[in-house]
Structures are given as structure tokens and as C-alpha cells.
Design a protein around this motif. Structure first.
Motif, PDB file in Angstrom:
ATOM      1  N   LEU A 119       0.819  -1.211   0.000  1.00 50.12           N
ATOM      2  CA  LEU A 119       0.000   0.000   0.000  1.00 50.12           C
ATOM      3  C   LEU A 119       0.853   1.263   0.000  1.00 50.12           C
ATOM      4  N   LEU A 120       1.914   1.279   0.780  1.00 52.69           N
ATOM      5  CA  LEU A 120       2.799   2.442   0.804  1.00 52.69           C
ATOM      6  C   LEU A 120       3.469   2.649  -0.551  1.00 52.69           C
ATOM      7  N   SER A 121       3.791   1.549  -1.224  1.00 49.23           N
ATOM      8  CA  SER A 121       4.392   1.645  -2.559  1.00 49.23           C
ATOM      9  C   SER A 121       3.369   2.100  -3.587  1.00 49.23           C
ATOM     10  N   ALA A 122       2.150   1.558  -3.496  1.00 48.33           N
ATOM     11  CA  ALA A 122       1.111   1.903  -4.470  1.00 48.33           C
ATOM     12  C   ALA A 122       0.687   3.361  -4.348  1.00 48.33           C
ATOM     13  N   TYR A 123       0.498   3.827  -3.124  1.00 49.90           N
ATOM     14  CA  TYR A 123       0.080   5.219  -2.928  1.00 49.90           C
ATOM     15  C   TYR A 123       1.200   6.207  -3.258  1.00 49.90           C
ATOM     16  N   SER A 124       2.420   5.712  -3.449  1.00 48.92           N
ATOM     17  CA  SER A 124       3.526   6.575  -3.872  1.00 48.92           C
ATOM     18  C   SER A 124       3.559   6.767  -5.386  1.00 48.92           C
ATOM     19  N   LEU A 125       2.751   6.001  -6.112  1.00 51.74           N
ATOM     20  CA  LEU A 125       2.764   6.062  -7.572  1.00 51.74           C
ATOM     21  C   LEU A 125       2.197   7.385  -8.080  1.00 51.74           C
ATOM     22  N   PRO A 126       2.624   7.816  -9.267  1.00 56.87           N
ATOM     23  CA  PRO A 126       1.937   8.938  -9.912  1.00 56.87           C
ATOM     24  C   PRO A 126       0.506   8.548 -10.239  1.00 56.87           C
ATOM     25  N   SER A 127      -0.344   9.535 -10.399  1.00 59.89           N
ATOM     26  CA  SER A 127      -1.772   9.280 -10.571  1.00 59.89           C
ATOM     27  C   SER A 127      -2.065   8.340 -11.735  1.00 59.89           C
ATOM     28  N   SER A 128      -1.382   8.517 -12.869  1.00 55.50           N
ATOM     29  CA  SER A 128      -1.673   7.695 -14.048  1.00 55.50           C
ATOM     30  C   SER A 128      -1.390   6.220 -13.775  1.00 55.50           C
ATOM     31  N   SER A 129      -0.289   5.930 -13.086  1.00 58.80           N
ATOM     32  CA  SER A 129       0.048   4.535 -12.779  1.00 58.80           C
ATOM     33  C   SER A 129      -0.900   3.955 -11.736  1.00 58.80           C
ATOM     34  N   LEU A 130      -1.271   4.766 -10.749  1.00 61.57           N
ATOM     35  CA  LEU A 130      -2.206   4.293  -9.732  1.00 61.57           C
ATOM     36  C   LEU A 130      -3.554   3.953 -10.357  1.00 61.57           C
ATOM     37  N   LEU A 131      -4.010   4.773 -11.296  1.00 61.62           N
ATOM     38  CA  LEU A 131      -5.288   4.510 -11.944  1.00 61.62           C
ATOM     39  C   LEU A 131      -5.223   3.266 -12.822  1.00 61.62           C
ATOM     40  N   GLN A 132      -4.091   3.035 -13.458  1.00 63.95           N
ATOM     41  CA  GLN A 132      -3.934   1.799 -14.223  1.00 63.95           C
ATOM     42  C   GLN A 132      -3.982   0.592 -13.295  1.00 63.95           C
ATOM     43  N   LEU A 133      -3.353   0.712 -12.146  1.00 68.63           N
ATOM     44  CA  LEU A 133      -3.388  -0.383 -11.173  1.00 68.63           C
ATOM     45  C   LEU A 133      -4.830  -0.656 -10.739  1.00 68.63           C
ATOM     46  N   LEU A 134      -5.578   0.409 -10.508  1.00 59.89           N
ATOM     47  CA  LEU A 134      -6.966   0.251 -10.075  1.00 59.89           C
ATOM     48  C   LEU A 134      -7.873  -0.277 -11.186  1.00 59.89           C
ATOM     49  N   SER A 135      -7.395  -0.233 -12.440  1.00 60.31           N
ATOM     50  CA  SER A 135      -8.203  -0.737 -13.555  1.00 60.31           C
ATOM     51  C   SER A 135      -8.129  -2.252 -13.693  1.00 60.31           C
TER      52      SER A 135
END
Length: 380
Positions: A119-135
Motif C-alpha cells: 500500500l505504501l508503494s502503491a500510494y507513492s505512484l503517480p496518478s496515471s500509474s495508480l489509476l492503471q493499477l486500479l483498472s
């Protein structure tokens, strides 16, 4: 819209040689756009996020590239916990929120869940990468109470003046679900010393956009190669998928979620328990029919009746008394594509003139041997 409620993000164009489709019975699938040669690289996939498997892995593996650390590693000047194998990895560093939290995670008598590393690594991502992860697709569900506790623990580890993008209990729940269904292990080298260090199995985990869209088949047509410890590869955490054999245009590329040498019932059990579906690939349909016919014959034998079993148009009539193992139907596949270690043997990429290589590489033990369908081959 509030930043705590992320919008769905387009995942972007499909990789070369492939196109993304939706199948009613399988969801997303990657289909070839042309013929693929044996050994041809069909997909190179960079991770959306890679994170340590546990706190025990930090003194053993680089916190950036996850290669084995040298005897004198570089320490992170901010957290003084993470270690790096080179000046380059030190410069590239590791996730900012994880860096901030590591001193707290290793201090005191509190046992923190490993999920926090993700979670700490994921929330450190830029928005575009985080949204891809959530997709990414997922079907795991967790209790509201467990997510609330995890989110509270996560909040306590964040800098007091920082609120990550899209930070919410709902996003945390979604991220954990994506991680449980889509994470890939970066395995440790085959060396007993890592077990002594308290690290066994995975050195790190990663989430990969396109790799997560590969569906399962019990006789896959591609296999994955990891080259994490290859010092000559700059992007050493990339996944490389190579074709095991020729694949025609318009065919879905598939990997296997479980060991293909497992029996029918064991494969079905593992797939249902770990991934929530019953496999109905061609191999499973055939073996399921064999099982049904075997039961019918056993019942008939009780009445001293003899039956012959016919399976599929392409199969010869077989007496079930001669069947000792499901795998007899797939002997050629196992002999040609499965190594003694249990890994997959894929041809090396085609030569410069387009000719198919006669060398096969194992994605498990790394052995390279000549392609010799009539014999055992020569190992290097």
C-alpha cells in the motif's frame, strides 16, 4: 470530482503483436494480430509497482532493482533502512511513502502486516500509474472491519502533512483486492543462504498491467521469463513472455496459473480456491470426460460389464484399464515443453534470418538444451 474518488483510466494501446478484446466467458484477453514463431517474444511488460515481499528481504535485496545486494551496499540517506546495490539504484531510490515509514516499521515490538509494504508503494505512484493499477480486474472481497484497521495503520505511517492522491478507505480496499488477484512473485535464486536469512520463496512482488490480462490454460502457449539477477539488463524487473510453439493469428495467448503437471482434480481445486473459477480449457474438458467415463466403467465392472471408452473425435478408443494418469494424453507436450525442474522449455528467440532456434531455455532453472524431440537433448 474529488481526488479521493479516482476516475477509471484508459489502459492505453495494446502491446505490439497483440490486441485486447473482451470475451463473454473470460473477460479481457490478448489476441495475436499475426502468426507467432516458436520462441518469439510476444510481450515485454514493465511493472506498475514492485515492492519488498517482507521486511526480512530488505537487508538481502536491493530496494530498487531487487538484485542480491553486494557486500558493501549503499544505504538510503533518508530512511537509513533500505539498501541499494549501486549508485544508480540509490539515485533512483524507492517509493517515497515507504521510505518515510520504514523506520517505524522496523522499530518497536509491533508486527506490521506485509500488506502495508504494498500500500505504501502503491500510494507513492503517480496518478496515471495508480489509476492503471486500479483498472485491473479482481474478485477478492474483504471485511469492512479488516480494511478499516489496515487503512488506519496505513494512515498512522504517513507524513503528517501528506495526503496521497485518491487516498480513502475505498481505494485501499480496491488496492488490496487488486494485489491479491494480480500480484506476481519475483522469486529468489536457488540458494539455501536466503532461507537462513529468513527470506524464502519471493524476494519481491510486482503488479503488471498486461501480464494481469493473460488468461489461464492448462496447456499454455506462452511462458514467462524473469531475469532479475541479470546484471546486463537495465530493466531487470520486466517480464518477458515467449511463445512455446507456433501460434496462429487470432489466437489468445495464455499462461498457466498452476503447475501443468498436476492432475485434473488438483488443478481444478487450486484454481477454484486461489482464483475463483472452474477451468474449462480443452485439456480439462477431455480429462473431465475421461473421469466421467472411468466412473461409469467402475460402476459397470461391479456388474461384471465391460465397456470401451471413446473420448472426442480426435482420440482413439481407449480401455480405461490402460489409463494410469491423465498426463498420458499430453506426453508430447510435457516431453517437449516441460523441464525436469518443472519449469517451461521455450525456444530461444528466432535467429536474425528468422529461422527458429534449436535451443530451448528453461524459465525455472535456466538450463539451455538442444531441441531434440527424439531424445533427451544436450544440456548446457
Amino acid at each position: 470530482m474529488s481526488s479521493n474518488q479516482p476516475n477509471p483510466n484508459p489502459i492505453g494501446p495494446a502491446p505490439p503483436l497483440l490486441r485486447l478484446v473482451e470475451k463473454p466467458d473470460r473477460g479481457r484477453a490478448l489476441i495475436t494480430t499475426g502468426p507467432i514463431k516458436p520462441g518469439q517474444i510476444v510481450l515485454v511488460d514493465s511493472p506498475l509497482v514492485v515492492y519488498p515481499s517482507s521486511l526480512a528481504s530488505l537487508p538481502v535485496f536491493c530496494s530498487r532493482c531487487f538484485r542480491v545486494l553486494p557486500s558493501q551496499p549503499f544505504r538510503c540517506p533518508s530512511c537509513h533502512v533500505a539498501r541499494f546495490c549501486s549508485a544508480r539504484c540509490l539515485f533512483l531510490s524507492h517509493p517515497a511513502l515507504l521510505c518515510h515509514a520504514l523506520p517505524s516499521l522496523i522499530s518497536g515490538n509491533v508486527t506490521w502486516p506485509d500488506d502495508l509494504l504494498f500500500l505504501l508503494s502503491a500510494y507513492s505512484l503517480p496518478s496515471s500509474s495508480l489509476l492503471q493499477l486500479l483498472s485491473l480486474h479482481s474478485n477478492s472481497r474483504f471485511s469492512d472491519e479488516s480494511i478499516e484497521i489496515l487503512h488506519s495503520e496505513l494512515s498512522s505511517l504517513l507524513p503528517s502533512n501528506v495526503v496521497p492522491l485518491h487516498f480513502s478507505t475505498e481505494t485501499t480496499s480496491s488496492l488490496i483486492s487488486k494485489e491479491k488477484n494480480n500480484s506476481f512473485a519475483l522469486v529468489i535464486p536457488m540458494n539455501p543462504k536466503f532461507e537462513v536469512c529468513g527470506v524464502a520463496g519471493a524476494r519481491a512482488y510486482g503488479l503488471y498491467l498486461w501480464s494481469s490480462m493473460l488468461n489461464h490454460d492448462c496447456l499454455p502457449n506462452v511462458c514467462r521469463f524473469d531475469y532479475v539477477d541479470d546484471l546486463h539488463r537495465e530493466n531487470n524487473t520486466d517480464f518477458i513472455f515467449r511463445a512455446l510453439h507456433e501460434i496462429k493469428e487470432g489466437i489468445e495467448i495464455c499462461t498457466s496459473y498452476v503447475g501443468v503437471t498436476r492432475g485434473y482434480r488438483e488443478r481444478q481445486r487450486r484454481l477454484m480456491e486461489d482464483y475463483g473459477f472452474k477451468c474449462e480449457c480443452n485439456r480439462c474438458k477431455l480429462e473431465s470426460q475421461l473421469k466421467e467415463n472411468q466412473v461409469e466403467e467402475e460402476e459397470a465392472e461391479e456388474d461384471n460389464e465391460e465397456e470401451e471408452v471413446k473420448v472426442g473425435e480426435a482420440e482413439e478408443e481407449l480401455e480405461m484399464s490402460d489409463i494410469d494418469d491423465d498426463d498420458f494424453l499430453h506426453t508430447e507436450y510435457f516431453e517437449r515443453y516441460i523441464c525436469d525442474c518443472g519449469g517451461y522449455l521455450a525456444p530461444l528467440p528466432p535467429l536474425q534470418d528468422g529461422a527458429v532456434s534449436n535451443l530451448r531455455e528453461c524459465n525455472g532453472c535456466g538450463i539451455v538444451r538442444k531441441d531434440d524431440p527424439g531424445g533427451d537433448g544436450d544440456a548446457n
